[in-house]
Scaffold this motif. Sequence first.
Motif, mmCIF file in Angstrom:
data_model
loop_
_atom_site.group_PDB
_atom_site.id
_atom_site.type_symbol
_atom_site.label_atom_id
_atom_site.label_comp_id
_atom_site.label_asym_id
_atom_site.label_seq_id
_atom_site.Cartn_x
_atom_site.Cartn_y
_atom_site.Cartn_z
ATOM 1 N N GLN A 1 -9.288 0.893 16.658
ATOM 2 C CA GLN A 1 -8.510 1.387 15.533
ATOM 3 C C GLN A 1 -7.400 2.283 16.067
ATOM 4 O O GLN A 1 -7.660 3.242 16.807
ATOM 5 C CB GLN A 1 -9.393 2.168 14.558
ATOM 6 C CG GLN A 1 -8.688 2.574 13.273
ATOM 7 C CD GLN A 1 -8.330 1.393 12.379
ATOM 8 O OE1 GLN A 1 -9.001 0.370 12.412
ATOM 9 N NE2 GLN A 1 -7.282 1.555 11.579
ATOM 10 N N CYS A 2 -6.174 1.964 15.690
ATOM 11 C CA CYS A 2 -5.005 2.710 16.173
ATOM 12 C C CYS A 2 -4.429 3.526 15.019
ATOM 13 O O CYS A 2 -4.061 2.957 13.986
ATOM 14 C CB CYS A 2 -3.950 1.754 16.712
ATOM 15 S SG CYS A 2 -4.532 0.727 18.085
ATOM 16 N N GLY B 1 -2.932 3.234 9.732
ATOM 17 C CA GLY B 1 -3.419 2.674 10.980
ATOM 18 C C GLY B 1 -3.656 1.178 10.923
ATOM 19 O O GLY B 1 -3.512 0.533 9.886
ATOM 20 N N ARG C 1 -5.728 -2.287 13.369
ATOM 21 C CA ARG C 1 -6.641 -2.669 14.454
ATOM 22 C C ARG C 1 -5.878 -3.449 15.520
ATOM 23 O O ARG C 1 -5.102 -4.357 15.206
ATOM 24 C CB ARG C 1 -7.789 -3.535 13.935
ATOM 25 C CG ARG C 1 -8.794 -2.816 13.063
ATOM 26 C CD ARG C 1 -10.096 -3.602 12.961
ATOM 27 N NE ARG C 1 -9.895 -5.038 12.770
ATOM 28 C CZ ARG C 1 -10.860 -5.962 12.908
ATOM 29 N NH1 ARG C 1 -12.083 -5.596 13.252
ATOM 30 N NH2 ARG C 1 -10.611 -7.231 12.693
ATOM 31 N N SER D 1 -4.725 -9.318 16.642
ATOM 32 C CA SER D 1 -4.460 -7.973 16.122
ATOM 33 C C SER D 1 -3.858 -8.030 14.723
ATOM 34 O O SER D 1 -3.318 -9.050 14.295
ATOM 35 C CB SER D 1 -3.511 -7.221 17.063
ATOM 36 O OG SER D 1 -4.132 -6.950 18.297
ATOM 37 N N ASN E 1 5.635 2.802 19.683
ATOM 38 C CA ASN E 1 4.416 2.608 18.899
ATOM 39 C C ASN E 1 3.388 1.796 19.674
ATOM 40 O O ASN E 1 2.176 2.049 19.577
ATOM 41 C CB ASN E 1 4.741 1.913 17.579
ATOM 42 C CG ASN E 1 5.621 2.769 16.687
ATOM 43 O OD1 ASN E 1 5.588 3.992 16.748
ATOM 44 N ND2 ASN E 1 6.428 2.131 15.855
ATOM 45 N N ASP F 1 -0.472 2.916 20.706
ATOM 46 C CA ASP F 1 -1.672 2.087 20.547
ATOM 47 C C ASP F 1 -2.455 2.000 21.845
ATOM 48 O O ASP F 1 -3.700 1.994 21.846
ATOM 49 C CB ASP F 1 -1.293 0.679 20.085
ATOM 50 C CG ASP F 1 -0.823 0.629 18.632
ATOM 51 O OD1 ASP F 1 -0.876 1.678 17.951
ATOM 52 O OD2 ASP F 1 -0.396 -0.459 18.188
ATOM 53 N N ALA G 1 -4.642 4.925 22.346
ATOM 54 C CA ALA G 1 -5.893 4.802 21.580
ATOM 55 C C ALA G 1 -6.887 3.906 22.308
ATOM 56 O O ALA G 1 -8.088 4.185 22.353
ATOM 57 C CB ALA G 1 -5.594 4.258 20.180
ATOM 58 N N LEU G 2 -6.381 2.822 22.889
ATOM 59 C CA LEU G 2 -7.241 1.917 23.653
ATOM 60 C C LEU G 2 -7.836 2.622 24.865
ATOM 61 O O LEU G 2 -9.053 2.531 25.126
ATOM 62 C CB LEU G 2 -6.436 0.698 24.096
ATOM 63 C CG LEU G 2 -7.122 -0.271 25.065
ATOM 64 C CD1 LEU G 2 -8.345 -0.907 24.427
ATOM 65 C CD2 LEU G 2 -6.152 -1.336 25.551
#
Length: 300
Positions: free
Chosen positions: A12-13, A19, A21, A77, A90, A94, A97-98
Amino acid sequence: MAALEPELYFVQCPAADGGHRMAYWSWGDVAASHVVVCVHGLSRQGRDFDTLARALCADAPTPIRVVCPDVVGRGRSDWLKDPMGYQIPNYAADMLALLAELKPKTLDWVGTSMGGLIGMVLCGQPGLPMPVPVRRLVLNDVGPAIQWAVIERIGTYLGQTGRFATLEQAAAAMLAISAGFGPHTPQQWLDLSRHMVRPLADDAPGLTLHYDPAIAVPFRSITRESSIQGEARLWQLYDNIQARTLLLRGADSDTLSVATADAMAQRGPRAQVVQFVDVGHAPTLVAADQIDCVAQFLLG
């Protein structure tokens, strides 16, 4: 033993609109502390790296995990509500987040074209909340300077996802705009094309390309002036990179010029430059010599 097929995961970003996925394909040992993240080009997806990932997992002297995300708007995605979100900053957010989910102790990055630009953004800003700095960075046929004619050329077809009766028909259409990828056997090209299509959303028979056509919206807003400004910022980022860097170049590339590659070898991380003959933009990392080059750099 490394898995012959990857496992699909989602992260989840966060974003202002609530947000989205991002899908990612995981090869090898999910518990491995050494993670190699492989990020694809503008209209591609994470399964481009199947051949490389299998080789890295087979050849690594210690456990390794190879993670290949589908950048948002591509592959499995989510698609964004606002097309202007389809931009490099952006995508880099992401990836943070990963990486927060993966928690690597040793981190390497392989980026083809757009994936390399994302890598430069992450590696060129030491203050970012990374679990660890990138140790080794592979930039595949990309640098801070991109020829304006290439941006114009991509704009002529990006966003036209088409309708195809069969995978073979789609593969033939993609081959027509992918001469720069270099020579491939029919089976190699079919394997590269297999994950580039999805069923039509309207339940009609047939296939279309995997990505959100709206990724073309911000791309078409690029002007010559904004590209020059972006190039200056990318050189700043490149000069900040601390990771040991390998720059791959297709000898016939119209995207990464000889002059830019030479400059990248002389400044910033002083990239080691390797060229592949009879290849343009971009090497697909399917041919044995390309795989061996990357594997030796990452695992040697």
